[in-house]
Scaffold this motif. Structure first.
Motif, PDB file in Angstrom:
ATOM      1  N   ARG A 183      11.452 -13.138  10.522  1.00  0.00           N
ATOM      2  CA  ARG A 183      12.529 -12.595  11.337  1.00  0.00           C
ATOM      3  C   ARG A 183      13.193 -11.473  10.551  1.00  0.00           C
ATOM      4  N   PRO A 184      13.795 -10.514  11.249  1.00  0.00           N
ATOM      5  CA  PRO A 184      14.347  -9.374  10.513  1.00  0.00           C
ATOM      6  C   PRO A 184      15.551  -9.720   9.660  1.00  0.00           C
ATOM      7  N   TYR A 215      19.634  -3.391  16.295  1.00  0.00           N
ATOM      8  CA  TYR A 215      19.580  -4.855  16.215  1.00  0.00           C
ATOM      9  C   TYR A 215      20.983  -5.442  16.328  1.00  0.00           C
ATOM     10  N   GLU A 229      15.779  -8.225  18.192  1.00  0.00           N
ATOM     11  CA  GLU A 229      14.613  -7.765  17.448  1.00  0.00           C
ATOM     12  C   GLU A 229      13.710  -6.908  18.328  1.00  0.00           C
ATOM     13  N   TRP A 233      12.813  -2.893  17.637  1.00  0.00           N
ATOM     14  CA  TRP A 233      11.460  -2.351  17.510  1.00  0.00           C
ATOM     15  C   TRP A 233      11.190  -1.323  18.602  1.00  0.00           C
TER      16      TRP A 233
END
Length: 255
Positions: A183-184, A215, A229, A233
């Motif tokens: 996960r980021p 985000y 997320e 992206w």
């Protein structure tokens, strides 16, 4: 998602029939596995409705392995239970549908692993994430044949229970690995240092800031880390291109 839920293992299985996946996902959710810890991947889903999400008809993805615009649909009621449905191109597999956290991994951080692997396809992604190469190769072969992959991220003590659940639902080639999908950020991203290495290493410094800003904005609006997320992206794809090393670094020129 329960605040105390801590995924430490991933249980994965191959299913031969689409109908089996519906049953498997519902049983996983009934057994307490959060929806954002369940992933599905496959080629031959039966399409029901137009896609809504972070892949568009004009998206051309995955670095030097781009093949053109890929688009698709949401594929049945069970995928509507999951977030992050996307249609992606993977070498040796072609267009595939991925849902859940695996979809963001394929869209973002994993693209560099593919680009640097001389076209090893899904095997290179799973190996980079910590899956044994032999099992990754089996999964790629079964997906090539039109079968489906389900992955559930579970606490350490729940692996055996979920393995039996997937087996009773018709799963084959079941494996438990000490890998979880990256996960980021853990919560709000306050700086690039908060980004997970799997995400940070595939973004230039400017792209890191873009990712974090988008985000955090969507996370504040929705309180949904998966949606945040995906949106981040999507913004990266809109504003940057990948370089030869799979790093999103080249700002797109707008006309």
């Amino acid at each position: 998602m329960p605040e105390d839920y801590k995924a430490q293992r991933t249980v994965s299985a191959i299913f031969q029939e689409q109908q089996q996946i519906d049953n498997a996902i519902r049983r996983l959710i009934d057994r307490g596995i959060p929806q954002d810890h369940i992933s599905v991947m496959g080629k031959n889903f039966q399409s029901n409705t137009r896609i809504t999400g972070f892949i568009t008809k004009k998206d051309v993805i995955l670095g030097g392995l781009r093949t053109g615009a890929i688009f698709g649909s949401l594929f049945g009621s069970f995928l509507s239970l999951l977030t992050g449905v996307g249609v992606l191109f993977i070498p040796f597999l072609g267009p595939v549908v991925a849902a859940g956290p695996l979809s963001a991994v394929l869209l973002g951080a994993a693209s560099g692993a593919i680009a640097g692997s001389a076209g090893a396809g899904l095997v290179s992604i799973f190996v980079a994430l910590g899956m044994p190469e032999e099992k990754a190769a089996v999964y790629q072969t079964r997906l090539e044949a039109g079968e489906f992959l389900v992955m559930a991220e579970v606490p350490e003590g729940k692996g055996g229970e979920i393995q039996l659940l997937l087996e009773s639902a018709g799963g084959q080639e079941i494996a438990i690995n000490s890998m979880t999908l990256p996960r980021p950020c853990a919560g709000t991203c306050n700086s690039p240092e908060d980004l997970s290495p799997e995400v940070r290493n595939h973004l230039s410094p400017d792209a890191q800031i873009t990712f974090i800003q988008r985000y955090n904005a969507v996370l504040a609006e929705t309180a949904d880390a998966m949606k945040a997320e995906q949106a981040a992206w999507e913004m990266i794809h809109q504003e940057y291109e990948e370089d030869e090393n799979g790093v999103w670094s080249k700002s797109k020129v707008t006309v």
